[in-house]
Design an enzyme around this catalytic site. Structure first.
Site, short mmCIF file in Angstrom:
data_model
loop_
_atom_site.label_atom_id
_atom_site.label_comp_id
_atom_site.label_asym_id
_atom_site.label_seq_id
_atom_site.Cartn_x
_atom_site.Cartn_y
_atom_site.Cartn_z
N GLN A 190 50.55 40.89 33.62
CA GLN A 190 49.69 41.31 34.44
C GLN A 190 49.89 42.84 34.91
OE1 GLN A 190 46.50 39.59 34.17
NE2 GLN A 190 47.92 38.85 32.61
N HIS A 215 48.39 45.99 33.48
CA HIS A 215 47.08 46.54 33.22
C HIS A 215 46.87 47.71 33.91
CE1 HIS A 215 44.61 43.62 31.21
NE2 HIS A 215 45.27 42.75 31.92
N GLU A 246 43.80 35.62 41.29
CA GLU A 246 43.01 35.53 40.25
C GLU A 246 43.54 34.61 39.03
OE1 GLU A 246 41.13 38.73 36.96
OE2 GLU A 246 43.03 39.25 38.06
N HIS A 247 44.69 34.92 38.61
CA HIS A 247 45.29 34.04 37.91
C HIS A 247 46.66 33.42 38.59
CE1 HIS A 247 44.09 37.48 35.59
NE2 HIS A 247 43.35 36.55 34.81
N ASP A 262 43.35 34.53 28.71
CA ASP A 262 42.93 35.98 28.32
C ASP A 262 42.10 35.97 26.73
OD1 ASP A 262 43.33 37.17 30.61
OD2 ASP A 262 45.12 38.50 29.92
N HIS A 286 0.73 28.62 58.59
CA HIS A 286 1.29 27.66 57.90
C HIS A 286 0.89 26.15 57.97
CE1 HIS A 286 4.46 30.62 57.07
NE2 HIS A 286 4.90 29.93 56.44
#
Length: 437
Positions: A264, A267, A332-333, A366, A425
């Site tokens: 990761q 990235h 996230e992971h 992934d 109403h």
């Protein structure tokens, strides 16, 4: 207490921190500065008023070519599919089948709740009419993003699916992106990237009709553009840099944990890689392995910046402390490499994607397993979910009251309306009940 483990062989090992309490991400989601936001707003305004002309201008300025035709032809898609390695095409096809199988389980059909006297309540689930899927370009092409965004939309029943992606200076999209579109039979693909692509999808141009929702990750200009057009169209999320947390004990192998963290870190310089472990010995060995593996990683500069700025190793006294830290992090992971990993996973409340056991390395999700890799970042897993079929549908509530049910409930409704000061109403519900000529 901070413990710095000095690698006697040299190098620059990661810091190892004794965990005392819950942890939080070491960087906030990049929101963009005022200059970036000013650029994005100008792009959005120009595309909204000038359409294709503005797209061509910005594409030439930033992508380095002047597109005559914004739309990718069917012949170009087929050529891209033929140009890619046959084994890669087969692998993408296998991945698509797995992703479709997983997301098929998410389909819902609504319901109908029968009341008395023929009255009923219900929920109707309807697919969105049109969605736009942004596929990043730049430093890497991501055909896997095509699969992850398109397939849940197809499973949901979306009729019009549009892909936009920045082309290279030769005016061509990467063959992997074209091959993925070919496998999924998506024919509406455009050579448009950046904020101008988001503007085109939101507002429409002479060539690109507007959509109802925009999904897919991108750079800071794409993220800011999605934030700006939200409300005019729906968006999936504003995704930040990638994150991974590894929860491990002394059963884990240091070289494997380090490799997963770097998967990761490569990235983005702002990606975040964290190890939380109950083993100080594993922590020391992972610090050494990270440095060792960095030295041979092709994207070493990117991964090193990520590790130096946003990488961390925490040593917890107990597994309960480690789990609490992960839940406060809401990554996230999350990989869990421990004894009884599945049981440990049941204690996790906040994580975008959970990978259990030694052989469930994060890249499995992934690419091939079938789960979606578009996941909430920046601790938003506390309240958000990964991309799924529900993101491509909307739900309508339905009410059918018979005359008898109306008669029984009209006085209650009128009283509640008048309590809130809404006489209209009350009159609306009371206006019924007698025969009219």
């Amino acid at each position: 207490m901070i413990v710095i483990y000095e690698d006697k062989r040299g190098g620059n090992p990661m810091k190892i921190t004794k965990l005392t309490k819950g942890i939080s991400l070491k960087r906030q989601l990049e929101r963009g500065n005022e200059d970036q936001l000013k650029v994005v707003r100008q792009v959005l305004a120009d595309v909204r008023t000038k359409g294709d002309s503005a797209i061509r201008t910005y594409t030439e300025k930033w992508d380095g070519f002047m597109p005559e035709d914004l739309r990718v032809t069917r012949e170009e898609i087929e050529a891209g599919a033929k140009a890619i390695d046959a084994q890669i095409y087969a692998d993408l096809t296998d991945a698509a089948q797995n992703i479709r199988l997983y997301h098929e389980q998410q389909k819902r059909t609504g319901y109908r709740l029968e009341l008395t006297d023929g009255s009923w309540l219900g929920q109707r689930i309807t697919a969105l009419d049109a969605v736009g899927l942004y596929v990043p370009g730049g430093t890497a092409a991501y055909p896997s993003s095509v699969l992850m965004n398109v397939i849940p939309a197809q499973v949901a029943g979306v009729k019009r699916i549009v892909i936009t992606s920045p082309a290279g200076r030769d005016g061509q999209l990467p063959t992997g992106v074209l091959a993925a579109a070919h496998i999924l039979e998506v024919e509406e693909v455009y050579k448009v990237g950046g904020a101008q692509a988001i503007a085109a999808l939101a507002y429409g141009t002479e060539t690109i009709a507007p959509v109802d929702k925009i999904t897919g990750p991108g750079n800071i200009f794409v993220a800011l553009a999605k934030r700006e057009v939200f409300g005019e169209v729906a968006i999936d999320m504003i995704a930040g840099p990638s994150e991974i947390a590894v929860l491990a004990d002394d059963t884990a192998f240091a070289d494997e944990v380090a490799a997963d963290m770097l998967s990761q870190a490569e990235h983005d310089p702002m990606s975040c890689a964290i190890l939380v472990t109950t083993s100080e010995e594993l922590a020391k060995q992972v610090a050494i392995e990270v440095e060792k593996q960095l030295s041979t990683l092709p994207r070493q500069d990117v991964a090193r910046a990520s590790i130096n700025n946003f990488g961390a190793i925490y040593v917890a006294e107990t597994m309960a402390d480690a789990v609490d830290a992960i839940n406060s992090l809401a990554p996230e992971h999350l990989e869990i490499i421990t004894k009884n990993a599945e049981i440990v996973s049941e204690q996790i409340r906040h994580a975008g994607g959970i990978f259990i056991g030694r052989y469930s390395s994060e890249p499995v999700g992934d690419y091939l397993a079938g789960t979606n890799h578009v996941l909430p970042t920046n601790s938003t897993a506390r309240f958000a979910s990964g991309l799924n079929v529900d993101d491509f549908v909307k739900k309508s509530s339905i009410v059918f009251y018979s005359e008898k049910t109306w008669a029984e409930n009209a006085p209650k409704i009128a009283r509640l309306a008048r309590m809130e000061g809404l006489e209209g109403h009350a009159r609306a519900v009371e206006s019924r009940g007698w025969e009219k000529e």
